[in-house]
Design an enzyme around this catalytic site. Structure first.
Site, PDB file in Angstrom:
ATOM      1  N   PRO A   9     -23.637  -0.231   9.924  1.00  0.00           N
ATOM      2  CA  PRO A   9     -22.362  -0.121   8.945  1.00  0.00           C
ATOM      3  C   PRO A   9     -21.012   0.438   9.224  1.00  0.00           C
ATOM      4  CG  PRO A   9     -24.284   1.317   7.967  1.00  0.00           C
ATOM      5  CD  PRO A   9     -24.675   0.441   9.146  1.00  0.00           C
ATOM      6  N   ASN A  10     -20.267  -0.248   9.194  1.00  0.00           N
ATOM      7  CA  ASN A  10     -18.937   0.169   9.223  1.00  0.00           C
ATOM      8  C   ASN A  10     -18.467   0.293  10.771  1.00  0.00           C
ATOM      9  OD1 ASN A  10     -17.974   1.163   6.657  1.00  0.00           O
ATOM     10  ND2 ASN A  10     -19.457   2.669   6.852  1.00  0.00           N
ATOM     11  N   ARG A  17      -9.616   3.448  12.549  1.00  0.00           N
ATOM     12  CA  ARG A  17      -9.225   4.772  12.127  1.00  0.00           C
ATOM     13  C   ARG A  17     -10.209   5.744  12.643  1.00  0.00           C
ATOM     14  NH1 ARG A  17     -13.180   4.457   7.481  1.00  0.00           N
ATOM     15  NH2 ARG A  17     -12.960   6.701   7.392  1.00  0.00           N
ATOM     16  N   TYR A  22     -14.369   8.451  17.261  1.00  0.00           N
ATOM     17  CA  TYR A  22     -14.808   7.224  17.667  1.00  0.00           C
ATOM     18  C   TYR A  22     -13.810   6.336  18.718  1.00  0.00           C
ATOM     19  CZ  TYR A  22     -17.712   8.262  13.571  1.00  0.00           C
ATOM     20  OH  TYR A  22     -18.745   8.592  12.980  1.00  0.00           O
ATOM     21  N   ASN A  74     -27.206   0.878  17.501  1.00  0.00           N
ATOM     22  CA  ASN A  74     -26.275   1.965  16.887  1.00  0.00           C
ATOM     23  C   ASN A  74     -26.806   1.740  15.318  1.00  0.00           C
ATOM     24  OD1 ASN A  74     -24.838   3.756  15.755  1.00  0.00           O
ATOM     25  ND2 ASN A  74     -23.360   3.627  17.134  1.00  0.00           N
ATOM     26  N   ALA A  77     -24.634   5.151  10.139  1.00  0.00           N
ATOM     27  CA  ALA A  77     -25.180   5.906   8.928  1.00  0.00           C
ATOM     28  C   ALA A  77     -26.762   5.722   8.648  1.00  0.00           C
ATOM     29  CB  ALA A  77     -24.489   5.816   7.922  1.00  0.00           C
ATOM     30  N   HIS A  80     -29.720   8.144   9.991  1.00  0.00           N
ATOM     31  CA  HIS A  80     -29.992   9.398   9.383  1.00  0.00           C
ATOM     32  C   HIS A  80     -30.930   9.147   8.089  1.00  0.00           C
ATOM     33  CE1 HIS A  80     -26.854  10.541  12.044  1.00  0.00           C
ATOM     34  NE2 HIS A  80     -26.026   9.913  11.197  1.00  0.00           N
ATOM     35  N   ASP A  87     -39.322   1.936  11.020  1.00  0.00           N
ATOM     36  CA  ASP A  87     -40.730   0.990  10.883  1.00  0.00           C
ATOM     37  C   ASP A  87     -40.324  -0.257  11.506  1.00  0.00           C
ATOM     38  OD1 ASP A  87     -41.832   2.889   9.205  1.00  0.00           O
ATOM     39  OD2 ASP A  87     -41.644   1.854   7.412  1.00  0.00           O
ATOM     40  N   GLU A  98     -31.211   3.677  21.686  1.00  0.00           N
ATOM     41  CA  GLU A  98     -30.111   4.000  20.767  1.00  0.00           C
ATOM     42  C   GLU A  98     -29.093   4.609  21.226  1.00  0.00           C
ATOM     43  OE1 GLU A  98     -31.746   5.560  16.838  1.00  0.00           O
ATOM     44  OE2 GLU A  98     -30.278   6.930  16.674  1.00  0.00           O
ATOM     45  N   HIS A 100     -24.957   6.417  20.258  1.00  0.00           N
ATOM     46  CA  HIS A 100     -24.200   6.949  19.261  1.00  0.00           C
ATOM     47  C   HIS A 100     -22.908   7.273  19.966  1.00  0.00           C
ATOM     48  CE1 HIS A 100     -26.876   6.960  15.577  1.00  0.00           C
ATOM     49  NE2 HIS A 100     -27.768   7.664  16.475  1.00  0.00           N
ATOM     50  N   SER A 102     -20.570   9.093  18.941  1.00  0.00           N
ATOM     51  CA  SER A 102     -19.970  10.745  18.856  1.00  0.00           C
ATOM     52  C   SER A 102     -21.623  11.556  18.985  1.00  0.00           C
ATOM     53  CB  SER A 102     -19.764  11.002  17.430  1.00  0.00           C
ATOM     54  OG  SER A 102     -20.766  10.760  16.398  1.00  0.00           O
ATOM     55  N   ARG A 107     -21.989  17.634  14.887  1.00  0.00           N
ATOM     56  CA  ARG A 107     -21.309  17.264  13.670  1.00  0.00           C
ATOM     57  C   ARG A 107     -22.102  17.770  12.476  1.00  0.00           C
ATOM     58  NH1 ARG A 107     -19.786  11.299  13.888  1.00  0.00           N
ATOM     59  NH2 ARG A 107     -18.342  11.993  12.104  1.00  0.00           N
ATOM     60  N   ARG A 111     -25.771  14.644   9.700  1.00  0.00           N
ATOM     61  CA  ARG A 111     -25.760  13.713  10.973  1.00  0.00           C
ATOM     62  C   ARG A 111     -26.724  14.326  11.962  1.00  0.00           C
ATOM     63  NH1 ARG A 111     -21.529  10.064   9.817  1.00  0.00           N
ATOM     64  NH2 ARG A 111     -19.930  11.334   8.682  1.00  0.00           N
TER      65      ARG A 111
HETATM   66  O1  CA2 Z   1     -21.459   8.389  16.342  1.00  0.00           O
HETATM   67  C1  CA2 Z   1     -21.895   7.129  15.804  1.00  0.00           C
HETATM   68  O2  CA2 Z   1     -22.052   6.193  16.662  1.00  0.00           O
HETATM   69  C2  CA2 Z   1     -22.614   7.198  14.596  1.00  0.00           C
HETATM   70  O3  CA2 Z   1     -23.498   6.153  14.519  1.00  0.00           O
HETATM   71  C3  CA2 Z   1     -21.238   6.506  14.119  1.00  0.00           C
HETATM   72  C4  CA2 Z   1     -21.690   5.957  12.107  1.00  0.00           C
HETATM   73  C5  CA2 Z   1     -21.710   7.596  11.726  1.00  0.00           C
HETATM   74  O4  CA2 Z   1     -22.361   7.303  10.447  1.00  0.00           O
HETATM   75  C6  CA2 Z   1     -23.085   8.195  12.421  1.00  0.00           C
HETATM   76  O5  CA2 Z   1     -23.445   9.484  11.900  1.00  0.00           O
HETATM   77  C7  CA2 Z   1     -22.682   8.300  14.098  1.00  0.00           C
HETATM   78  C8  CA2 Z   1     -20.520   5.104  11.596  1.00  0.00           C
HETATM   79  C9  CA2 Z   1     -19.244   6.108  11.434  1.00  0.00           C
HETATM   80  C10 CA2 Z   1     -18.330   5.334  10.785  1.00  0.00           C
HETATM   81  O6  CA2 Z   1     -17.659   4.287  11.294  1.00  0.00           O
HETATM   82  C11 CA2 Z   1     -16.354   4.247  11.543  1.00  0.00           C
HETATM   83  C12 CA2 Z   1     -16.016   3.596  12.789  1.00  0.00           C
HETATM   84  C13 CA2 Z   1     -14.879   3.128  13.111  1.00  0.00           C
HETATM   85  C14 CA2 Z   1     -13.871   4.011  12.438  1.00  0.00           C
HETATM   86  C15 CA2 Z   1     -14.146   4.527  11.219  1.00  0.00           C
HETATM   87  C16 CA2 Z   1     -15.588   4.774  10.869  1.00  0.00           C
END
Ligand code: CA2
Length: 146
Positions: A9-10, A17, A22, A74, A77, A80, A87, A98, A100, A102, A107, A111
Site C-alpha cells: 500500500p501507498n 511526497r 523515501y 515490500n 505497512a 507490521h 502465511d 523483503e 524496505h 527506510s 523509526r 514500524r
Molecule cells: O520503508 C519502507 O519501504 C516501508 O515499507 C514503506 C511503507 C511503510 O508503511 C513501512 O513502514 C516502511 C509505506 C510508506 C508510505 O508510502 C509512501 C510512499 C511514498 C510517498 C509517501 C508515502
C-alpha cells in the site's frame, strides 16, 4: 529465471511526497529502471503493486502456482500487521527477499517489527530504492549457484 516484485500500500505514490524518507524517484520510473536492470541479468521480471491485503496474498500465490524462481516484496505497512501475508509467504518455497526503503528499526516503534520478514530468506532495509536493485543482485547470485 522468473522474478516477481510486489509492492504494498501507498508505494505507487513513491516520489510524490515524503522525499526525506523515501527519496524522490517516482514509482513508475523505479519500475522502468528495475526492468532494465533485470534484463541485464536475463531475468524475466513481473512488477505489481496493490493497496489491498488480499490482492497481495493473491500475487504471492501466483508466484507459487506459476513457479516463480524468486520474489522481492515490500509489503509496506502490512509488514507490521499482516499474518495473512506472512502465511502466504511461508507457503511459498522460492527465494524471498523483503525490501524496505527506510530503516524500519530506526523509526517509530510500531514500524520496528516486520511480521512478514519472518518468512523471508533475506531482508534489505534503509538503502533507499537501491535496495530493490541489491535484491535483484542477491537473487541472481543465489539462483546462479542452484
Ligand atoms: O520503508 C519502507 O519501504 C516501508 O515499507 C514503506 C511503507 C511503510 O508503511 C513501512 O513502514 C516502511 C509505506 C510508506 C508510505 O508510502 C509512501 C510512499 C511514498 C510517498 C509517501 C508515502
Amino acid at each position: 529465471m522468473k522474478v516477481m516484485i510486489i509492492n504494498g500500500p501507498n508505494m505507487n505514490m513513491l516520489g510524490d511526497r515524503e522525499h526525506s524518507i523515501y527519496g524522490s524517484m517516482k514509482y513508475q520510473d523505479l519500475i522502468y529502471a528495475l526492468h532494465n536492470y533485470a534484463k541485464g541479468y536475463g531475468i524475466s521480471l513481473h512488477c505489481v503493486q496493490s493497496n489491498s491485503e488480499g490482492k497481495l496474498v493473491d500475487y504471492i500465490q501466483e508466484c507459487f502456482y506459476k513457479k516463480y524462481d524468486g520474489l522481492i516484496i515490500n509489503p509496506a505497512a502490512y509488514s507490521h500487521t499482516s499474518i495473512a501475508i506472512l502465511d502466504a509467504l511461508t507457503i511459498l518455497t522460492c527465494l524471498k527477499i523483503e525490501v524496505h526503503i527506510s530503516n524500519i528499526q530506526q523509526r517509530e516503534g510500531f514500524r520496528n517489527q516486520s511480521l512478514t520478514s519472518l518468512a523471508a530468506d533475506h531482508m534489505i532495509m534503509g538503502h533507499g530504492v537501491n535496495g530493490y536493485f541489491e535484491a535483484l543482485d542477491f537473487l541472481y547470485l543465489k539462483l546462479q549457484k542452484k
